[in-house]
Each structure stands twice: as structure tokens, then as C-alpha cells.
Design an enzyme around this catalytic site. Structure first.
Site, PDB file in Angstrom:
ATOM      1  N   GLY A 127      47.434   9.684 -32.046  1.00  0.00           N
ATOM      2  CA  GLY A 127      48.830   9.675 -32.472  1.00  0.00           C
ATOM      3  C   GLY A 127      48.980  10.413 -33.791  1.00  0.00           C
ATOM      4  N   LYS A 144      39.336  24.905 -28.308  1.00  0.00           N
ATOM      5  CA  LYS A 144      40.694  24.470 -28.630  1.00  0.00           C
ATOM      6  C   LYS A 144      41.698  25.401 -27.976  1.00  0.00           C
ATOM      7  CE  LYS A 144      44.228  23.283 -31.224  1.00  0.00           C
ATOM      8  NZ  LYS A 144      45.077  24.023 -30.282  1.00  0.00           N
ATOM      9  N   HIS A 200      46.403   6.088 -25.653  1.00  0.00           N
ATOM     10  CA  HIS A 200      45.900   7.322 -25.047  1.00  0.00           C
ATOM     11  C   HIS A 200      45.233   8.257 -26.037  1.00  0.00           C
ATOM     12  CE1 HIS A 200      49.110   9.553 -26.893  1.00  0.00           C
ATOM     13  NE2 HIS A 200      48.981  10.599 -26.129  1.00  0.00           N
ATOM     14  N   ASN A 216      47.765  20.383 -28.314  1.00  0.00           N
ATOM     15  CA  ASN A 216      46.681  19.413 -28.505  1.00  0.00           C
ATOM     16  C   ASN A 216      45.719  19.384 -27.302  1.00  0.00           C
ATOM     17  OD1 ASN A 216      48.294  18.196 -26.639  1.00  0.00           O
ATOM     18  ND2 ASN A 216      48.599  16.283 -27.764  1.00  0.00           N
ATOM     19  N   HIS A 217      45.717  20.433 -26.528  1.00  0.00           N
ATOM     20  CA  HIS A 217      44.807  20.488 -25.378  1.00  0.00           C
ATOM     21  C   HIS A 217      43.462  21.068 -25.793  1.00  0.00           C
ATOM     22  CE1 HIS A 217      48.592  20.474 -22.673  1.00  0.00           C
ATOM     23  NE2 HIS A 217      48.244  19.277 -23.080  1.00  0.00           N
ATOM     24  N   SER A 243      41.230  12.895 -32.657  1.00  0.00           N
ATOM     25  CA  SER A 243      41.413  14.258 -33.151  1.00  0.00           C
ATOM     26  C   SER A 243      40.090  14.993 -32.995  1.00  0.00           C
ATOM     27  CB  SER A 243      41.810  14.244 -34.631  1.00  0.00           C
ATOM     28  OG  SER A 243      40.663  14.039 -35.422  1.00  0.00           O
ATOM     29  N   MET A 244      40.133  16.318 -33.086  1.00  0.00           N
ATOM     30  CA  MET A 244      38.905  17.082 -32.816  1.00  0.00           C
ATOM     31  C   MET A 244      37.860  16.917 -33.911  1.00  0.00           C
ATOM     32  SD  MET A 244      40.504  20.781 -33.350  1.00  0.00           S
ATOM     33  CE  MET A 244      41.227  21.204 -34.904  1.00  0.00           C
ATOM     34  N   ASN A 258      51.017  10.804 -18.763  1.00  0.00           N
ATOM     35  CA  ASN A 258      52.476  10.929 -18.711  1.00  0.00           C
ATOM     36  C   ASN A 258      52.954  10.830 -17.267  1.00  0.00           C
ATOM     37  OD1 ASN A 258      52.200  11.458 -21.415  1.00  0.00           O
ATOM     38  ND2 ASN A 258      52.888  13.567 -21.327  1.00  0.00           N
ATOM     39  N   HIS A 266      41.256  17.623 -22.131  1.00  0.00           N
ATOM     40  CA  HIS A 266      42.628  17.129 -22.165  1.00  0.00           C
ATOM     41  C   HIS A 266      43.557  18.278 -21.799  1.00  0.00           C
ATOM     42  CE1 HIS A 266      46.262  15.932 -24.819  1.00  0.00           C
ATOM     43  NE2 HIS A 266      46.313  15.228 -23.724  1.00  0.00           N
TER      44      HIS A 266
END
Lengths: 485, 145
Positions: A411, A484, A408, A204-205, A385-386, A335, A239
């Protein structure tokens, strides 16, 4: 799957499960959510949050943020504060990707200036910020230099020309956790991570070009202080985390703690991913020092990526970073475990606050905030989300209820395997293009896993966080270009 | 290794990737789990050539922790040595503790040939199980991605 029995609504967007929910709970579970978000939470969130509530030394409650979903040990979106003397530290309360976090960068550019150059910009960012599996970072350091990175974090990066001191002022903890101890890090972790400085990663980065449309400004004055002062303004949000280094630190200490828990500490293993050690023990202190190293690796990683973003924008637009007004808005960690002072029952206590998939959100006037944000409260970044957009928020005084922690991200609501069954990467890429979002993905399979329908609504999450009084919305940002990982 | 194992990705977790690996022996299950890891990492694991070799010896208290360590060792070598590896010979001994010896074969990551997919962060202990069934052996694994 229904909501657990005994769940009570105790505030506008706050629910509680009392200690009677499961045997062994020392404190209640409190969940910040709208009713819709609560319904969408997988039932493991409640079980895992209850397991966290059983940990020695936990104070007040085991909290879940509005974007909570199943995680390893702690749910993602879990917050737990431990007494520093009697409490434990748990890698499962921090996550494998230590200090996975978000950075938001503003510019003076508007959408009308960027739109004609968007392809060029996204292609250059995709080429010059390595993403995906196995690509080395664009910053080459020796193993010894990497140990300096672990000690100094983003400070190391700025000291070596990757950025300016203003970037540090606008980074959580000024981009350096002072308790870092490279001597507590395994050679395996060093070997795994030292080539990865300046990489985005995968999963998810992402790195996203975004636009703040006029209708997305919730508080014009606050937005202006955060750097959003013109219509259709362009920003970059990214991210990423501590990469293989942080993962190895987590893996190493999870194994160390699992061995020591029953024999040395007499602690029961409730869930192997919830392995822990007394914070005051040698093992606990060593993990804390190693975790701070990973947090610093992550701050340095995001700092060098910011530098690379400046370079790309300067090349594409033929102007300096100052002329383009490219400035760090803020960098937040997701985190981590940090030693902080909080009032509990009117008494100030020193606590080890675990935030896993949760963001620190200090209020106006907090002494740890830089002068730039002392009056506004800490900028908070919630990445959606993207396909759907993201939010810039601010910390508020009533956030004291959750140890100044908020959401954050969106989810997930769906597994990656299921998301891939529902959409192909090529199809999603075309659909996003039709919606005005240009994507460059290291892996089309990975792209499909990150489809918008696999996530909760980021609008719901940001609204619930505001409704619960743990942060307030300032700017809504919409994606126009996405790299992505 | 006696007999070839197989694996299947499942829908068990929202954030990550979980799979079940099955085979006639623990060795076949471990090899199938390594193949599942490669499948998560690259689009076409069959294209990974046997150009590099590494020997591996591990010891853990039980089979589950041994499988966890084995998979995390493969992930470590992908990052530390840029190698995509699978076991060619694998032997497991259980005599109080669980021990593994293996010859790993594979090659360096080459983004042009391997179509990389997911950067698996770690194999996790979540719902980790290795057990004997009426049809042989089976393991449940969750990968953090």
C-alpha cells in the site's frame, strides 16, 4: 489529518466506524490494521469506505484491509459483499486493472546456485518478458483467438502448450472465470488488448527473483507443503494484470453505468468512480461477463509468463523445468468480483464479493481449494515494495469475518510525483545494487516512483493480517533480482 | 486553438498521477492535458514527430466527460495502434452537449527513440474538473498508472 471521530477498536487489529459516521451508510466500516498502519492511512480511505457502505445491497460491513489506501471509488484494499438479488456491481470496486494479481513460482534451486548466474538470468527475463509501454506480447493471437483466451483464461494457455495442467490446479478458480462473455466486450477493448498477451506492463508491475532464507520460514511444515523445503531456496514472484484490455472494459462500463444510474436505475451518483448498476440488471450482468473476460485475459497472461520463466531458467541452467523443480505455488487475483457462498449471521447467502486490492484467502477444508491445498488453506501472496520483500501466507478459518479476504501488498503512502522528487532512478538502482538487489527497469523514472519509502511496511501489513486472524504468515521472501515494468 | 496552455503535475493522489492544465480557452486546456498525458508516457514528448494523422470527433453531455473521453481515446490509440498522438487542430463546440473535432498527429511508439516511461491505464473521473477561472480555463485530471 487525524483519525475520524467515532472510530472504535473492536478487536486485536480491527477498528469500526459506525453507520452514524456519514449519512446514508447502510452498514459500518471495518478496518483491519495495526494502530501504526491506521495512522498512516490517508483520510480518503475512511470517506471512500463509507461511500461503499452506502451502496445498495451491501452486506455486513464495508471492509478495509491493512494495506488500504486511496483508490478510485472503493479504496484499494476494499472488500464489499453484495446480495446478488438486491445488490449492485461496481467497476470502482474492482479497479481498472481487472484481475491484477500475483503468481509465485518455486524452484529446487538455492541461492548459491543462482547467485553466479543472476545477471544472466535477470537480463534474459527482462529481454524475454516484455515490460513497459507499447511493447507487444510474446504470444501472437488473432482477434478471434483472443476471444477464445477471454472465454478460457489460463486453460487456453495450457491447451496451447504454455504450461502444464498442474499449473491450473494451483491457480485461483483454475485460471478461468466461467461466466465470461466475449459478446459483452467492446471491439475497442479487443483491439486494445489482443496484442498484449505475454506482457508485464508498467507502474507497480514487476517480476522478481527471491530467496526464502531460513529465518524467513514462519511455519516449516506448511512451507514444505507449499514447496519451500530447503535452505536459501530461490523463487520467482510476478505481478501483472489484464493490461489495456481490462482497462478498456472498466472504462467502457464506467461510462455505461454513469449514463444509466440516474435515468434508468434511479441511483444517486455519490462519486463518479463509484458508478454501479444492479447486479441483476442487463447492464450489471453484461459488465460481470466482460469483467470475467478480463480476469481470464489476466490469468492467461500470467500463465504464458510462467511458461516463459521456465524457458529462461532452462536455457540459463541447461536443465529441464522438471529437473529444476519449477512449479507454480499459486496464482491469486487482486481485483475481481466473484459469486461466493458465505455465512452471514449464521445463514448461508450467495454474495457478489468485490475485492479491490485484496486477496481471497480460503481456509483449510474449503471445497473450492484443490486437493493439494485442501488441508493447508489457500496460499496467499502479499507483494511488498521492490526493496523490502514479500510474504507467502495461508488462509485461516477466522478469515470468515472478512468474507475470507486479506491484504494484497504494502500500500502506497506517497504520491509518485513526490517519490520522484525524493530520489532519482539511477540513484535508487545503485542503492538497491548495494543492498544486493539487481534491477532491470523499463523506465528509470518509473523505478523512482516505486521506491521502498513510498510504501507502507510489508512486515506490518502481514503481521496485522495475522493478528486480525484473516491469514497467517508462512514464508518471508527477499528480493535479489527485479525486472521492473 | 487560440493560445498555448500549460500543465503541472501535482501531489494529490498516492497511487497515481494527477495534473492541472490551464489555458485561455477550453481548446488550450484540452491540448495541454494531451501534452501532460504524453509527458507521463514518454521521457521526451518533444521528440514525437508528426508522421501519422488521425481525425477525431467526439460528443459528450459536458466538458468534463468530453475531456475524459478525449484522453481515454488517446490512451486507446496508444495501445490499439501503437501511436503517440497530440492534437494539432482542436475545436470544441458547446450547444447543449459538448462536441470536439480534432486532427491528431504523431508517430508509432519506438522504444529506441522515445524512452518510454509510464503505461497510463486510463484517465479517471476522480476529482475531474473543467472550469472557467478569472484567468481563463483550468482542468484537474487524475491518470491511473
Amino acid at each position: 489529518m487525524g483519525l475520524p471521530p467515532g472510530l472504535k477498536k473492536i478487536g486485536p487489529a480491527l477498528f469500526e466506524l459506525g453507520v452514524e459516521f456519514r449519512a446514508g451508510m447502510r452498514v459500518p466500516v471495518r478496518i483491519v490494521a495495526s494502530e501504526k498502519l491506521l495512522e498512516e492511512m490517508d483520510d480518503q480511505v475512511f470517506v471512500q469506505a463509507a461511500n461503499v457502505a452506502m451502496l445498495p445491497g451491501i452486506v455486513d460491513a464495508s471492509y478495509c484491509m491493512p494495506d488500504a489506501h486511496w483508490g478510485y471509488g472503493f479504496p484499494i484494499g476494499g472488500v464489499a459483499a453484495m446480495d446478488v438479488r438486491s445488490g449492485v456491481i461496481s467497476p470502482g470496486g474492482i479497479g481498472f486493472d481487472i484481475n491484477c494479481g500475483m503468481r509465485l513460482v518455486r524452484s529446487d534451486l538455492t541461492w548459491s546456485e543462482v547467485e553466479p548466474r543472476l545477471h544472466e538470468l535477470v537480463d534474459a527475463l527482462a529481454e524475454r518478458v516484455p515490460a513497459g509501454v507499447g511493447r507487444p506480447g510474446f504470444v501472437s493471437v488473432s482477434r478471434d483467438e483472443f476471444r477464445d483466451v477471454l472465454r478460457e483464461g489460463a486453460v487456453w494457455a495450457v491447451r496451447h502448450g504454455y504450461g502444464i495442467s498442474d499449473d491450473l490446479a494451483r491457480t485461483e478458480a483454475r485460471g478461468c472465470f466461467a461466466s465470461a462473455g466475449p459478446e459483452c466486450v467492446s471491439e475497442c477493448a479487443i483491439e486494445r488488448g489482443f496484442r498484449q498477451l505475454g506482457t508485464l506492463g508498467s507502474g507497480n508491475h514487476y517480476l522478481e527473483i527471491q530467496v526464502a532464507r531460513s529465518e524467513g520460514i514462519y511455519d516449516a511444515e506448511l512451507a514444505k507443503t507449499f514447496g519451500f523445503d530447503r535452505p536459501e531456496q530461490v523463487a520467482v514472484m510476478f505481478h501483472c494484470g489484464s493490461r489495456g484490455f481490462g482497462h478498456q472494459v472498466a472504462t467502457d462500463y464506467l461510462q455505461t453505468f454513469l449514463r444509466a444510474m440516474p435515468k434508468k436505475f434511479g441511483l444517486p451518483v455519490i462519486d463518479r468512480e463509484l458508478a454501479c448498476a444492479p447486479f441483476s440488471s442487463q447492464e450489471g450482468q453484461n459488465y460481470f461477463a466482460a469483467m470475467c473476460c478480463a480476469a481470464n485475459m489476466s490469468f492467461a497472461n500470467r500463465q504464458v509468463i510462467l511458461h516463459r520463466i521456465r524457458e529462461v531458467f532452462c536455457d540459463v541452467f541447461g536443465r529441464t523445468a522438471e529437473e529444476l523443480g519449477i512449479r507454480n505455488v499459486y496464482d491469486v487475483a487482486h481485483n475481481t468480483a466473484k459469486i461466493e457462498k458465505h455465512k452471514v449471521g449464521g445463514v448461508e447467502r450467495t454474495l457478489l464479493v468485490h475485492r479491490k486490492g485484496a486477496t481471497r484467502a480460503f481456509p483449510p477444508g474449503h471445497p473450492e481449494l484443490p486437493p493439494e491445498y485442501r488441508a493447508t488453506g489457500q496460499p496467499v501472496i502479499i507483494g511488498g515494495s521492490m526493496e523490502t520483500g514479500s510474504y507467502l501466507l495461508a488462509g485461516v478459518p477466522s478469515g470468515a469475518a472478512t468474507f475470507f479476504s486479506t491484504a494484497h501488498g504494502s500500500g502506497r503512502t506517497m504520491s509518485r510525483t513526490r517519490a520522484r522528487k525524493l530520489v532519482r532512478g539511477e540513484e535508487l538502482k545503485a542503492r538497491m545494487a548495494a543492498h544486493g538487489i539487481l534491477v532491470r527497469a523499463a523506465s528509470l523514472r518509473g523505478l523512482a516512483e516505486e521506491a521502498g519509502f513510498a510504501y507502507k511496511s510489508v512486515d506490518e501489513v502481514a503481521e496485522a493480517a495475522e493478528c486480525a486472524g484473516i491469514s497467517r504468515r508462512v514464508v518471508h521472501l527477499l528480493p535479489v533480482g527485479n525486472v521492473k515494468g | 486553438m487560440s493560445g498555448k496552455g500549460y500543465y503541472e503535475f501535482t501531489d494529490d493522489v498516492t497511487s497515481d498521477l494527477s495534473f492541472v492544465a490551464r489555458g485561455a480557452t477550453p481548446e488550450a486546456v484540452f491540448a495541454a492535458a494531451a501534452e501532460a498525458l504524453l509527458t507521463a508516457t514518454v521521457e521526451a514528448p518533444e521528440a514525437i514527430a508528426a508522421r501519422e494523422r488521425r481525425s477525431l470527433a467526439l460528443e459528450e453531455p459536458d466538458l468534463e466527460l468530453l475531456l475524459l473521453r478525449f484522453l481515454n481515446e488517446l490512451i486507446y490509440r496508444r495501445d490499439a495502434e501503437s501511436l503517440l498522438l497530440r492534437p494539432e487542430q482542436l475545436e470544441i463546440m458547446r450547444d447543449g452537449s459538448a462536441r470536439l473535432t480534432a486532427e491528431l498527429v504523431g508517430e508509432a511508439v519506438d522504444a529506441k527513440r522515445h524512452a518510454l516511461s509510464t503505461d497510463v491505464k486510463a484517465a479517471t473521473a476522480y476529482a475531474l474538473r473543467v472550469r472557467e477561472t478569472s484567468n481563463g480555463w483550468e482542468a484537474n485530471v487524475t491518470l491511473d498508472v
